[in-house]
Design a protein around this motif. Structure first.
Motif, PDB file in Angstrom:
ATOM      1  N   GLN A 104       4.527 -24.174   2.797  1.00 38.37           N
ATOM      2  CA  GLN A 104       5.428 -23.053   3.109  1.00 38.37           C
ATOM      3  C   GLN A 104       6.479 -22.772   2.040  1.00 38.37           C
ATOM      4  O   GLN A 104       7.092 -21.719   2.028  1.00 38.37           O
ATOM      5  CB  GLN A 104       6.131 -23.305   4.446  1.00 38.37           C
TER       6      GLN A 104
ATOM      7  N   GLU B  13       8.419 -14.436  -0.953  1.00 38.39           N
ATOM      8  CA  GLU B  13       9.138 -13.414  -0.207  1.00 38.39           C
ATOM      9  C   GLU B  13      10.472 -13.078  -0.882  1.00 38.39           C
ATOM     10  O   GLU B  13      10.799 -11.913  -1.103  1.00 38.39           O
ATOM     11  CB  GLU B  13       9.366 -13.882   1.240  1.00 38.39           C
TER      12      GLU B  13
ATOM     13  N   ILE C 288       5.428  -6.252  -8.183  1.00 40.14           N
ATOM     14  CA  ILE C 288       4.798  -7.552  -8.388  1.00 40.14           C
ATOM     15  C   ILE C 288       3.287  -7.484  -8.346  1.00 40.14           C
ATOM     16  O   ILE C 288       2.707  -6.887  -7.440  1.00 40.14           O
ATOM     17  CB  ILE C 288       5.263  -8.542  -7.303  1.00 40.14           C
TER      18      ILE C 288
ATOM     19  N   LEU D  71       6.914 -13.485   5.776  1.00 38.92           N
ATOM     20  CA  LEU D  71       5.964 -14.522   5.401  1.00 38.92           C
ATOM     21  C   LEU D  71       6.251 -15.845   6.108  1.00 38.92           C
ATOM     22  O   LEU D  71       5.611 -16.855   5.839  1.00 38.92           O
ATOM     23  CB  LEU D  71       5.997 -14.721   3.879  1.00 38.92           C
TER      24      LEU D  71
ATOM     25  N   GLN E 190       3.084 -18.309   9.297  1.00 38.69           N
ATOM     26  CA  GLN E 190       2.043 -18.787   8.368  1.00 38.69           C
ATOM     27  C   GLN E 190       0.756 -17.974   8.388  1.00 38.69           C
ATOM     28  O   GLN E 190      -0.070 -18.082   7.495  1.00 38.69           O
ATOM     29  CB  GLN E 190       1.711 -20.252   8.669  1.00 38.69           C
TER      30      GLN E 190
ATOM     31  N   PRO F  66       0.784 -15.687   4.973  1.00 38.13           N
ATOM     32  CA  PRO F  66       0.461 -16.346   3.712  1.00 38.13           C
ATOM     33  C   PRO F  66      -1.023 -16.672   3.623  1.00 38.13           C
ATOM     34  O   PRO F  66      -1.666 -16.507   2.590  1.00 38.13           O
ATOM     35  CB  PRO F  66       1.273 -17.639   3.779  1.00 38.13           C
TER      36      PRO F  66
ATOM     37  N   ILE G 105      -2.926 -13.578   2.977  1.00 35.80           N
ATOM     38  CA  ILE G 105      -2.690 -13.144   1.608  1.00 35.80           C
ATOM     39  C   ILE G 105      -3.515 -13.964   0.638  1.00 35.80           C
ATOM     40  O   ILE G 105      -4.132 -13.440  -0.287  1.00 35.80           O
ATOM     41  CB  ILE G 105      -1.188 -13.277   1.256  1.00 35.80           C
ATOM     42  N   GLU G 106      -3.540 -15.254   0.865  1.00 31.06           N
ATOM     43  CA  GLU G 106      -4.293 -16.121  -0.036  1.00 31.06           C
ATOM     44  C   GLU G 106      -5.777 -15.746  -0.041  1.00 31.06           C
ATOM     45  O   GLU G 106      -6.389 -15.578  -1.099  1.00 31.06           O
ATOM     46  CB  GLU G 106      -4.104 -17.585   0.361  1.00 31.06           C
TER      47      GLU G 106
ATOM     48  N   SER H  11      -6.408 -12.183  -1.414  1.00 29.56           N
ATOM     49  CA  SER H  11      -6.171 -12.158  -2.830  1.00 29.56           C
ATOM     50  C   SER H  11      -7.350 -12.734  -3.604  1.00 29.56           C
ATOM     51  O   SER H  11      -7.816 -12.159  -4.591  1.00 29.56           O
ATOM     52  CB  SER H  11      -4.897 -12.948  -3.104  1.00 29.56           C
ATOM     53  N   ARG H  12      -7.858 -13.851  -3.143  1.00 23.85           N
ATOM     54  CA  ARG H  12      -9.004 -14.452  -3.833  1.00 23.85           C
ATOM     55  C   ARG H  12     -10.222 -13.538  -3.782  1.00 23.85           C
ATOM     56  O   ARG H  12     -10.910 -13.322  -4.778  1.00 23.85           O
ATOM     57  CB  ARG H  12      -9.360 -15.805  -3.196  1.00 23.85           C
TER      58      ARG H  12
ATOM     59  N   GLN I 115      -9.705 -10.483  -6.039  1.00 23.32           N
ATOM     60  CA  GLN I 115      -9.801 -10.868  -7.445  1.00 23.32           C
ATOM     61  C   GLN I 115     -11.262 -11.028  -7.849  1.00 23.32           C
ATOM     62  O   GLN I 115     -11.673 -10.607  -8.920  1.00 23.32           O
ATOM     63  CB  GLN I 115      -9.057 -12.182  -7.693  1.00 23.32           C
ATOM     64  N   ASP I 116     -12.040 -11.635  -6.945  1.00 27.99           N
ATOM     65  CA  ASP I 116     -13.464 -11.810  -7.240  1.00 27.99           C
ATOM     66  C   ASP I 116     -14.154 -10.466  -7.443  1.00 27.99           C
ATOM     67  O   ASP I 116     -15.116 -10.353  -8.191  1.00 27.99           O
ATOM     68  CB  ASP I 116     -14.158 -12.559  -6.102  1.00 27.99           C
TER      69      ASP I 116
ATOM     70  N   TYR J 122     -10.450  -6.686  -8.564  1.00 27.41           N
ATOM     71  CA  TYR J 122      -9.229  -5.933  -8.290  1.00 27.41           C
ATOM     72  C   TYR J 122      -7.997  -6.807  -8.473  1.00 27.41           C
ATOM     73  O   TYR J 122      -8.063  -8.018  -8.363  1.00 27.41           O
ATOM     74  CB  TYR J 122      -9.250  -5.375  -6.863  1.00 27.41           C
ATOM     75  N   THR J 123      -6.910  -6.172  -8.749  1.00 30.20           N
ATOM     76  CA  THR J 123      -5.644  -6.879  -8.874  1.00 30.20           C
ATOM     77  C   THR J 123      -4.735  -6.411  -7.750  1.00 30.20           C
ATOM     78  O   THR J 123      -4.743  -5.235  -7.384  1.00 30.20           O
ATOM     79  CB  THR J 123      -5.015  -6.563 -10.247  1.00 30.20           C
ATOM     80  N   ILE J 124      -3.980  -7.354  -7.218  1.00 29.71           N
ATOM     81  CA  ILE J 124      -3.144  -7.043  -6.066  1.00 29.71           C
ATOM     82  C   ILE J 124      -1.705  -6.754  -6.450  1.00 29.71           C
ATOM     83  O   ILE J 124      -1.098  -7.503  -7.204  1.00 29.71           O
ATOM     84  CB  ILE J 124      -3.143  -8.220  -5.080  1.00 29.71           C
ATOM     85  N   MET J 125      -1.187  -5.660  -5.916  1.00 27.72           N
ATOM     86  CA  MET J 125       0.242  -5.425  -6.016  1.00 27.72           C
ATOM     87  C   MET J 125       0.835  -5.806  -4.676  1.00 27.72           C
ATOM     88  O   MET J 125       0.396  -5.317  -3.629  1.00 27.72           O
ATOM     89  CB  MET J 125       0.534  -3.954  -6.290  1.00 27.72           C
ATOM     90  N   LEU J 126       1.820  -6.684  -4.712  1.00 25.90           N
ATOM     91  CA  LEU J 126       2.388  -7.170  -3.468  1.00 25.90           C
ATOM     92  C   LEU J 126       3.706  -6.484  -3.154  1.00 25.90           C
ATOM     93  O   LEU J 126       4.606  -6.426  -3.994  1.00 25.90           O
ATOM     94  CB  LEU J 126       2.618  -8.680  -3.558  1.00 25.90           C
TER      95      LEU J 126
END
Lengths: 336, 336
Positions: A76, A83, A96, B73, B76, B79, B82-83, B86-87, B90-91, B94-98
Motif C-alpha cells: 500500500q 495518489e 502523469i 487509491l 486496495q 491499485p 490499475i496494476e 496497466s500491464r 502496455q502489452d 498503449y501508454t497510460i495517462m493516470l
DNA sequence: TTGAAAGCGCTAACAA
DNA sequence: TTGTTAGCGCTTTCAA
C-alpha cells in the motif's frame, strides 16, 4: 471516424482573426486585446475547440508529461505515493504517464517514456540501472529515485532517513526489555533495506547486543511468511522481531498468531516500517516507523520542477526525517 | 539544454537514405529492403535516435494513449485494477495517462485527457457525468466505466454481477441460520452499491425476512466505522452484517472487535465484497464475494481496442460472474 | 496588438 | 523498394 477535427484555423475563421491570434488567446501572457480574446474564446467554445496538447508539446518542446514508474502496487505504500504525487503534479499542470514494470523490462519502458518526450521521471519502486540513468542524463531528463538511493548515480534521490529509522526501532525494542531480537530483511539489494538494517545493527552493537536471528523476506508477503516460520521454528524463539516494512510485518503477524499461536505483543513484539494505512487497522495495530510521504512527495515535485526549468540535471539527495509510531504490536518500554 | 535533438533527418544523412526511409525502418510492415533497414538501424543506434512519439501521434492520428481515471487509491481494489490494466495495456502497446480526481474537478481533467488526444478512457472509480460522456462520444473516444454502470450512458461498462453477488451473500447468511441481518451500504449513488443491495434485499424478501438494520458507510473507512457503531449501539444487535465492500468491512470488524468486544463470527458474522488482497490476511480472514478482476480487465481492454479500430463508439455492457469466497468471518451454513 | 510565414519531427500519398 | 512532397496543429519570430 470523426476526430477532434476542430483546429485553431477553424476558430480563426469563425472569429475573423488569424490562426496565430487564436494560439495567443490560449497562451497565458501573450499579447492579445481583451476584446479580441473574448471573441476568440466565444468562437472556440461554440465550435468545441480544444488545443491539441501534442502539437503544442512538439513545437514548444515542453510536453508537460512526467513518467512515473512503479513495480508492485500490493504494498500500500506505493498506491499512497502515487495518489499524492499525482495530485501534486496535476496541480502543477503536469500529466502523469504511469508505467508498471518489473526490473527486467525496464529498458523497453524507459525507451517508451523518452519517446513521449517526458520532462521528468519518477522511479517509485524500481531502481534505474546506471546505464539508463546515464541515458536520461544525456537527454537532460531529470530522474528522481523515490524511496531509493543509488550512490554514484546521476539521478536525484528522495528518501526518508532509513538509517535513523532503523536506529529508532532498535532503541525502542531494547528499551522495551527485549533480549532476543530478530530481524527480517526485505530485498537485500534495496537501499531502504540496507539502511534500515544498518541503523538497526548499529544500535544493537552499541548496546553490546547481537541480533538474535535473521532471515530475508524479499519485501513480499509470502517471503515474509516463510522467513517468520524459519525464525520461529525452534524451541528458542525471539522475543521481538523488526520487519523491514509493514507489508511484510502483516504476514509475520499472521504466521505468529495464526500458525504458531503466539500472542503479539505478549509473546513476541513486532515492529514494521512505513506506517501504511493498514498499520492503523486494529486487526494489526502495528508499531512502526513513519516516512513523511507528504514531504517526500513535495521534495520530489520540487526537484523535478527545478531541474526542468534549470535545464540542468545534477543529482540532488534529499533525506526526510523518520519517526516512530507507537501502537500495540510491541511491548512498551516500562517506566523504568 | 540539450534536447533529444537527434531526428530522423540526422539518421537519414548518416545512413545515406531519405528521411522517409528512416521513418519506414521504424514502422512495422513498411517496405524497406532488409539491408537498408539494417544500415538505418545501425546509424540510429550510433546516434542514439529514438522516434518522437508525439510527432508520430500527430500525423498518424494515433496517440496510443489511454487515460485512466481513479478517485481514491486507499481501497486496495483500485491499485490492484490499475496494476493489471496497466500491464495489459502496455502489452498492447498503449501508454497510460493516470488522472486522480474527485468528481468535482472531473471536467477539467477530462479536458486535459482530450487535449492529449487519448484514444480511450477508463473510469475506474468515478463516474462520467452524462454531459462529459456525450462530449467523448462526439469526439469518437471510447469510454469504459470500470466497475460502474450508468443506464442511459453512451459509455461502455464492465462490472461483475453485483445483483447476483448480493443474492449470494443473503443466501449464505440465511443458510447460516442468521436471523437479524443488517446491511451497511456504500455510496448510495454508486451502481455497485445499488445492485449489491438490490440482490441482497431480493433474497431476503424471498425468504420473508426483513433486513434488520441498515446504515450508510459511503465506501469510506471512517463512514463504515460510524455506521457500525450506529447499528450495534442498542441492546438488540444484529447477528450478521453484510458490508457493501471489503474496505468498509475491515473498519466494521475493527469496531466490532475492538470497541464493542464482540467476537467475529461467534457473536456477529461479517461479509464483505471485492475479495481484495487484505481479505485473505488472517487478521481479518474475511468472507466475501470475489469480482473476477482479471476478466474484467480483459473485457475492458477488449472493448477499448475494438472500438478504437472500429472507430465507432457504441456502448457495450459486460457483466462478469461474481463468486462467494468463504473464509472465517461469518458462521458457516450447518451440515443440515 | 496583429498577421504572415516558417517550421517542430514525423507519416503518408505519390511517383520514380 | 525508394525519394519527393505535403502536410498534422500548433508556437514563434518578424514585420506591419
Amino acid at each position: 471516424m470523426k476526430k477532434n477535427s476542430v483546429t485553431s484555423g477553424d476558430v480563426a475563421r469563425e472569429a475573423n482573426v488569424s490562426q496565430s491570434a487564436v494560439s495567443r488567446a490560449f497562451t497565458d501572457g501573450a499579447s492579445v486585446a481583451p476584446q479580441t480574446r473574448e471573441r476568440i474564446l466565444k468562437a472556440a467554445s461554440e465550435l468545441g475547440y480544444r488545443p491539441n496538447a501534442l502539437a503544442r508539446a512538439m513545437i514548444s518542446g515542453r510536453s508537460r508529461l512526467i513518467a512515473l514508474m512503479a513495480a508492485y502496487l500490493d504494498n500500500q505504500f506505493y498506491p499512497w505515493v502515487i495518489e499524492h504525487l499525482s495530485r501534486r503534479l496535476q496541480d502543477e499542470g503536469y500529466t502523469i504517464m504511469l508505467f508498471i514494470s518489473d526490473t527486467g523490462r525496464q529498458d523497453k519502458v524507459v525507451q517508451q517514456m523518452m519517446q513521449y518526450q517526458v520532462e521528468g521521471i519518477v522511479m517509485a519502486s524500481a531502481t534505474l540501472s546506471s546505464t539508463l540513468a546515464r541515458t536520461c542524463e544525456k537527454s537532460g531528463i531529470p530522474v528522481v529515485l523515490f524511496n531509493r538511493f543509488v550512490p554514484s548515480s546521476p539521478a536525484s534521490s528522495v528518501t526518508s532517513d532509513n538509517v535513523e529509522g532503523g536506529r529508532l526501532v532498535a532503541d525502542f525494542l531494547i528499551a522495551g526489555g527485549h533480549r532476543k531480537i530478530a530481524f527480517i530483511a526485505g530485498d537485500e539489494d534495496a537501499s531502504t533495506n540496507r539502511d534500515r538494517e544498518t541503523g538497526f545493527y548499529q544500535v544493537m552493537a552499541e548496546h553490546n547486543m547481537a541480533v538474535y536471528n535473521r532471515a530475508v523476506g524479499g519485501y513480499t508477503f509470502e517471503g515474509a511468511s516463510a522467513a517468520a516460520r524459519l525464525l520461529f521454528a525452534g524451541q528458542e524463539r525471539p522475543d521481538a522481531v523488526f520487519v523491514a516494512n509493514d507489508h511484510m510485518a502483516f504476514a509475520v503477524m499472521d504466521v505468529l498468531r495464526d500458525e504458531l499461536s503466539l500472542r503479539v505483543p505478549e509473546d513476541v513484539s513486532v515492529v514494521g516500517y512505513d506506517d501504511v494505512p493498514e498499520s492503523a487497522w486494529k486487526g494489526y495495530n502495528l508499531t512502526t516507523v513513519s516516512q513523511s510521504v507528504d514531504r517526500m512527495v513535495d521534495a520530489t515535485v520540487g526537484i523535478l520542477i527545478d531541474q526542468i526549468h534549470q535545464e540542468s540535471v545534477s543529482g540532488q539527495t534529499v533525506v526526510m526525517p523518520a519517526e516512530m509510531v507507537v501502537r500495540g504490536s510491541a511491548r512498551l518500554p516500562g517506566p523504568r
